[in-house]
Motif scaffolding. Structure first.
Motif, PDB file in Angstrom:
ATOM      1  N   SER A  51      53.311  89.243   3.862  1.00 33.86           N
ATOM      2  CA  SER A  51      53.245  87.898   4.042  1.00 33.86           C
ATOM      3  C   SER A  51      52.379  87.173   3.199  1.00 33.86           C
ATOM      4  N   VAL A  52      51.290  87.888   2.616  1.00 32.12           N
ATOM      5  CA  VAL A  52      50.579  87.137   1.428  1.00 32.12           C
ATOM      6  C   VAL A  52      51.418  87.015   0.209  1.00 32.12           C
ATOM      7  N   ALA A  53      52.259  87.895  -0.067  1.00 33.15           N
ATOM      8  CA  ALA A  53      53.197  87.809  -1.194  1.00 33.15           C
ATOM      9  C   ALA A  53      53.998  86.739  -1.069  1.00 33.15           C
ATOM     10  N   GLN A  54      54.684  86.397   0.176  1.00 29.18           N
ATOM     11  CA  GLN A  54      55.410  85.250   0.610  1.00 29.18           C
ATOM     12  C   GLN A  54      54.809  84.035   0.438  1.00 29.18           C
ATOM     13  N   ASP A  66      50.657  82.268   8.442  1.00 33.60           N
ATOM     14  CA  ASP A  66      51.044  83.478   8.812  1.00 33.60           C
ATOM     15  C   ASP A  66      50.470  84.705   8.105  1.00 33.60           C
ATOM     16  N   ALA A  67      50.225  84.419   6.868  1.00 34.48           N
ATOM     17  CA  ALA A  67      49.473  85.549   5.987  1.00 34.48           C
ATOM     18  C   ALA A  67      48.007  85.676   6.645  1.00 34.48           C
ATOM     19  N   VAL A  68      47.423  84.633   7.174  1.00 36.57           N
ATOM     20  CA  VAL A  68      46.013  84.781   7.703  1.00 36.57           C
ATOM     21  C   VAL A  68      46.170  85.545   8.915  1.00 36.57           C
ATOM     22  N   SER A  69      46.830  84.983   9.918  1.00 35.70           N
ATOM     23  CA  SER A  69      47.049  85.654  11.512  1.00 35.70           C
ATOM     24  C   SER A  69      47.554  86.997  11.108  1.00 35.70           C
ATOM     25  N   ALA A  80      42.248  88.445   5.193  1.00 35.18           N
ATOM     26  CA  ALA A  80      42.078  87.156   6.048  1.00 35.18           C
ATOM     27  C   ALA A  80      40.898  86.145   5.804  1.00 35.18           C
ATOM     28  N   ALA A  81      39.835  86.720   5.379  1.00 33.10           N
ATOM     29  CA  ALA A  81      38.702  85.899   5.161  1.00 33.10           C
ATOM     30  C   ALA A  81      39.301  85.044   3.904  1.00 33.10           C
ATOM     31  N   GLY A 123      38.253  80.763  13.968  1.00 31.49           N
ATOM     32  CA  GLY A 123      37.782  82.172  14.680  1.00 31.49           C
ATOM     33  C   GLY A 123      38.074  83.415  13.983  1.00 31.49           C
ATOM     34  N   ILE A 124      39.239  83.231  13.571  1.00 26.68           N
ATOM     35  CA  ILE A 124      39.860  84.713  12.734  1.00 26.68           C
ATOM     36  C   ILE A 124      39.122  84.702  11.578  1.00 26.68           C
TER      37      ILE A 124
END
Length: 201
Positions: A51-54, A66-69, A80-81, A123-124
């Protein structure tokens, strides 16, 4: 028998090589396919990676969110941070959150409580910063997302929950100090959280 085995092994080897080549191509050039595949297989960690690559491929805010979640869900807290901070600084972040809230009855992951998309992502991100060792960043992220009240399932609730779980007396004290002047909305969950935090005074 040996000749038959060798003959059968050749096409099998070709199939394996072809599969590896296709896997590499999809991973490199079409990460969205790998996101869907790994998600369907329950490969949370790999799915977060793709998802990060996307997002890196498209730069779209939807892929960024999406990558974060997914990184948070996979406990890839550094990612995520990092990408959560990028998301919250994106010029389209406010509109994106408003769209998510309008399209769905947005629900965060904390105890099934309803919350806004902004509070969920803040929050996340804050919790991931805390779990990655960036306490100052976690406080700033969580409290920067608040107005003048401490509402249900807001960003502070996420990072406070992580600190209570870690029995982090010092950080819980910092949260309490920052909560001075803010008013709770009176729901039972917040009252319970406040009571848990007060144990660290």
């Amino acid at each position: 028998g040996t000749l038959i085995a060798k003959t059968a092994a050749i096409p099998l080897a070709c199939i394996i090589v072809l599969a590896l080549v296709l896997f590499g191509i999809f991973s490199l050039f079409v990460p969205s396919v790998m996101v869907s595949l790994t998600d369907s297989l329950g490969m949370t960690g790999a799915c977060a990676y793709y998802s990060v690559a996307q997002y890196k491929k498209t730069g779209d805010i939807e892929d960024l969110a999406d990558a974060v979640s997914r990184s948070y869900e996979a406990a890839h807290y550094d990612a995520a941070a990092e990408y959560g901070a990028i998301l919250r600084k994106d010029p389209g972040y406010g509109d994106y959150c408003a769209q998510r809230d309008a399209e769905t009855d947005f629900t965060g992951t904390l105890g099934g409580l309803l919350g806004t998309a902004e509070q969920f992502f803040a929050g996340i991100t804050a919790e991931s910063q805390y779990r990655s060792g960036d306490e100052a960043g976690a406080l700033e992220t969580a409290f920067d997302s608040l107005g003048e009240s401490f509402d249900t399932a807001d960003a502070v609730t996420y990072v406070a929950g992580a600190a209570i779980e870690a029995d982090d007396t010092s950080f819980c004290g910092q949260i309490l100090s920052r909560l001075d002047g803010l008013s709770a909305d009176g729901n039972a969950f917040d009252e319970e959280l406040h009571e848990d935090l007060k144990e660290f005074k």
